[in-house]
Design an enzyme around this catalytic site. Structure first.
Site, mmCIF file in Angstrom:
data_model
loop_
_atom_site.group_PDB
_atom_site.id
_atom_site.type_symbol
_atom_site.label_atom_id
_atom_site.label_comp_id
_atom_site.label_asym_id
_atom_site.label_seq_id
_atom_site.Cartn_x
_atom_site.Cartn_y
_atom_site.Cartn_z
ATOM 1 N N THR A 1 1.391 3.815 1.917
ATOM 2 C CA THR A 1 2.585 3.307 2.963
ATOM 3 C C THR A 1 2.637 1.859 2.438
ATOM 4 O O THR A 1 1.533 1.147 2.170
ATOM 5 C CB THR A 1 1.492 3.205 4.679
ATOM 6 O OG1 THR A 1 1.040 3.417 4.874
ATOM 7 C CG2 THR A 1 2.432 1.402 5.288
ATOM 8 N N PHE B 1 3.316 -2.380 2.419
ATOM 9 C CA PHE B 1 4.003 -3.544 3.455
ATOM 10 C C PHE B 1 5.133 -4.191 3.023
ATOM 11 O O PHE B 1 4.626 -4.696 1.828
ATOM 12 C CB PHE B 1 2.796 -3.490 3.817
ATOM 13 C CG PHE B 1 1.570 -2.663 4.053
ATOM 14 C CD1 PHE B 1 1.283 -2.628 5.768
ATOM 15 C CD2 PHE B 1 1.138 -1.289 3.798
ATOM 16 C CE1 PHE B 1 0.227 -2.265 6.267
ATOM 17 C CE2 PHE B 1 0.132 -0.949 4.480
ATOM 18 C CZ PHE B 1 0.303 -1.289 5.538
#
Ligand code: PEP
Ligand code: MN
Length: 632
Positions: free
Chosen positions: A533, A535
């Site tokens: 992921t 960010f």
């Protein structure tokens, strides 16, 4: 022996136990762990453990079975973190030490220092007293070399390490260097180890040319037993029948040393291979095997080096290696350490202190232990940060905007599930918030239960729907478990901790298990290991200045005419600006109209980005710069 103290032990009982052990000739070290406080006691004499067991305040006494005591994992379960100025070795970090084999002159070491610092090294190496095989080889500049090394370290903000070869030079060494290196040839120079230990300075102990792992740990024990508290082990290859390489890197010693000992393990791929081209692959292998850091020989002009030129990396090779390490780090769940970033300037402003005192407060969505919290710890890397949990993404934005948090962090995209659209929409709605940084983490899920739970006791599993979906293959093996969607992964762990039912488990990252003192029943249960992921780090507009950005994000709408998007893109391609991502989102309140979000790679000199923005403003509608930033 390990003396586990009772949780609520009185101070005078503690003192009495210490005095008793002192009197019996034991050296005592207090270790405060997460679960319990212990005394580690070592000495030459053996006593009946029952004599200690009966003392008031003692919960239990455990003998240490290994010959090395203070260095042993039996004594201390948690990883030891060795701190040298701003640099830390051990735990979830990778620290890279780099520099030439020897300090050859003032100019050379200053040049090397700037170069390795620029590529991402956090500590500078350079030998001043060189243990050379031949007495006719360059022997090092001695004290003069140490002075240059110290100057180069100070000029670049890096602590320095150099090898000590004799007890006679201990004072001058300690005066100039931040960490002493005990070389392979001196690993069993016990008089030297005793003297170094008694100074209690950080020390890196190289494994001897023909030393077993146990002999290496016994040498560390000498340092610890004589007072050293900050000891790092360094695997640098051992002698084998192989002559192609200078030594043979004993890769298995890395996980073994880490299993047997709590001390950090650093690897020297330069002396292990002796061949420049083999250094980067071996360095990466060492990190994949669990090494906490590297010590690498790098020279501004290796062909002219006075020692170990053939194994010294060229500057561009080191830079490439550092980038590869950066790519590997999320895979091994570690962060590459950086020195405080000169590129990001954070001016103080009113409003922060009320919430966070002197700490840097950073808002994230979720409960303590959430993946977002892991990402912010990875990005900011210092202990001075205060993660502030917020109930939803919007509150992350508002906390940054109203100044109650200095930064915020939000997930933008998952490599399997795609974009997190809500956050793209919020970026549009908060024009005073900028993206000032970017980081990514690998998503590894664990099955977490209450302390008494077993795989057999489970009946229900809670997690965010994404968490459940990402572990579908594992859950399919247990069709009898009910899958219960929950608002948050870490929140599901908080929930099972509150309920305390061994029949109810959760799926979240392993850190959440430690935060809520729950049990990890199985790690790595995600179906696809390529799960990352990305960010974005947010700040209030104009409060953070990012120098040398590597990426920019912009958004705009286009007129409703043929080729409108194409002509916007042409502005970028004409200037050779590389597009990394294109995302479109509906404009709220304007059905069937879209906002485009673009990530653009910025060349080192910024290229023609400003000119491109200027030209884009003529063809696009509502063009806005979301931020220029660096990836970490
Ligand atoms: C060195 O680091 O320059 C060195 C001499 O290493 P080792 O002691 O591992 O041979
Ligand atoms: Mn060398």
């Amino acid at each position: 022996m390990i003396i586990v103290l009772e949780r609520n032990i009185r101070d005078d009982d503690k003192t009495r136990i210490r005095e008793f052990l002192d009197q019996k000739g034991f050296r005592v070290r207090e270790i405060v762990g997460e679960e319990e406080t212990i005394f580690g006691a070592v000495g030459q004499l053996t006593i009946d453990l029952r004599e200690v067991e009966v003392l008031r305040g003692v919960a239990r006494v455990i003998p240490i079975s290994k010959p090395y005591k203070l260095a042993s994992r039996e004594l201390k379960k948690e990883d030891t973190v060795v701190r040298v100025g701003p640099v830390a070795f051990g735990g979830r970090r990778i620290a890279v030490i780099a520099g030439p084999c020897s300090v050859e002159g003032r100019e050379e070491i200053l040049e090397a220092a700037h170069m390795v610092r620029e590529s991402g090294a956090v500590m500078l190496r350079g030998g001043a007293f060189k243990p050379r095989t031949s007495p006719y080889s360059f022997q090092g500049l001695g004290e003069e070399g140490l002075r240059y090394l110290k100057e180069a370290g100070e000029a670049t903000g890096m602590p320095v390490i150099s090898e000590i070869v004799s007890t006679a030079t201990i004072d001058v060494m300690v005066e100039h260097v931040d960490m002493l290196q005990v070389g392979a040839r001196n690993m069993q120079n016990f008089e030297l180890l005793k003297v170094i230990g008694s100074r209690n300075v950080p020390v890196m102990l190289k494994r001897g040319l023909a030393a077993t792992i146990e002999e290496w740990l016994m040498a560390a024990e000498y340092l610890l037993a004589h007072g050293a508290e900050q000891v790092i082990l360094c695997e640098r290859g051992i002698r084998t029948f192989e002559t192609y390489t200078r030594n043979s890197l004993d890769i298995s010693s890395i996980p073994i040393a880490k299993k047997l000992s709590h001390l950090p393990v650093v690897v020297d791929p330069s002396h292990a291979t002796g061949i420049r081209s083999e250094v980067p692959p071996v360095a990466l292998a060492a990190l994949a095997a669990g090494a906490d850091g590297l010590i690498v020989e790098v020279h501004p002009r290796p062909d002219e080096a006075l020692s170990d030129g053939p194994q010294s990396l060229y500057p561009d090779q080191f830079e490439r290696l550092m980038r590869d390490i950066e790519a590997l780090s999320p895979v091994v769940e570690k962060e590459v350490q950086r020195l405080p970033d000169k590129g990001v300037r954070v001016p103080a402003f009113a409003g922060v202190s009320e919430v966070a005192g002197d700490q840097l407060s950073i808002a994230f969505q979720g409960e303590r232990g959430a993946f977002s919290e892991l990402a912010l710890l990875r990005y900011f890397q210092s202990e001075g940060v205060l993660p502030v949990p917020r109930p939803d993404f919007r509150s992350v934005f508002t906390s940054v905007l109203d100044g109650s948090c200095r930064y915020g962090i939000i997930p933008l995209e998952n490599s399997l599930a795609g974009s997190i659209h809500e956050n793209y929409d919020l970026l549009l709605q908060f024009p005073d918030i900028r993206i000032v940084g970017e980081t990514q983490i690998r998503i590894i899920h664990s099955l977490i239960g209450t302390p008494t739970a077993t795989m057999e006791s489970i009946k229900r599993v809670l997690s965010h729907p994404q968490g459940l979906a990402q572990c579908a293959r594992f859950l399919d093996q247990h069709p009898e478990w009910e899958r219960v969607p929950f608002y948050d992964t870490a929140g599901s762990v908080a929930h099972i901790a509150k309920v305390g039912d061994p029949a109810v488990a959760a799926i979240a990252n392993s850190e959440a298990a430690s935060v809520y003192k729950m049990k990890r029943l199985k790690d790595g249960i995600e179906t696809n290991p390529h799960n990352y992921t990305r960010f974005a780090v947010l700040a209030r507009d104009s409060e953070v200045e990012v120098t040398r950005p590597t990426k920019a994000s912009i958004l705009f709408a286009t007129p409703d005419t043929p080729g409108a998007l194409l002509s916007c893109m042409a502005v970028l391609s004409k200037r050779n600006l590389n597009l990394k991502k294109l995302e479109s989102r509906p404009i709220h309140g304007k059905p069937w109209q879209y906002m485009f979000y673009l990530d653009i790679e910025l060349p080192a000199d910024g290229g023609d980005f400003d000119a491109a923005m200027e030209e884009l403003s003529a063809v696009a509608i509502e063009l806005r710069l979301l931020g220029r930033y660096r990836e970490r």
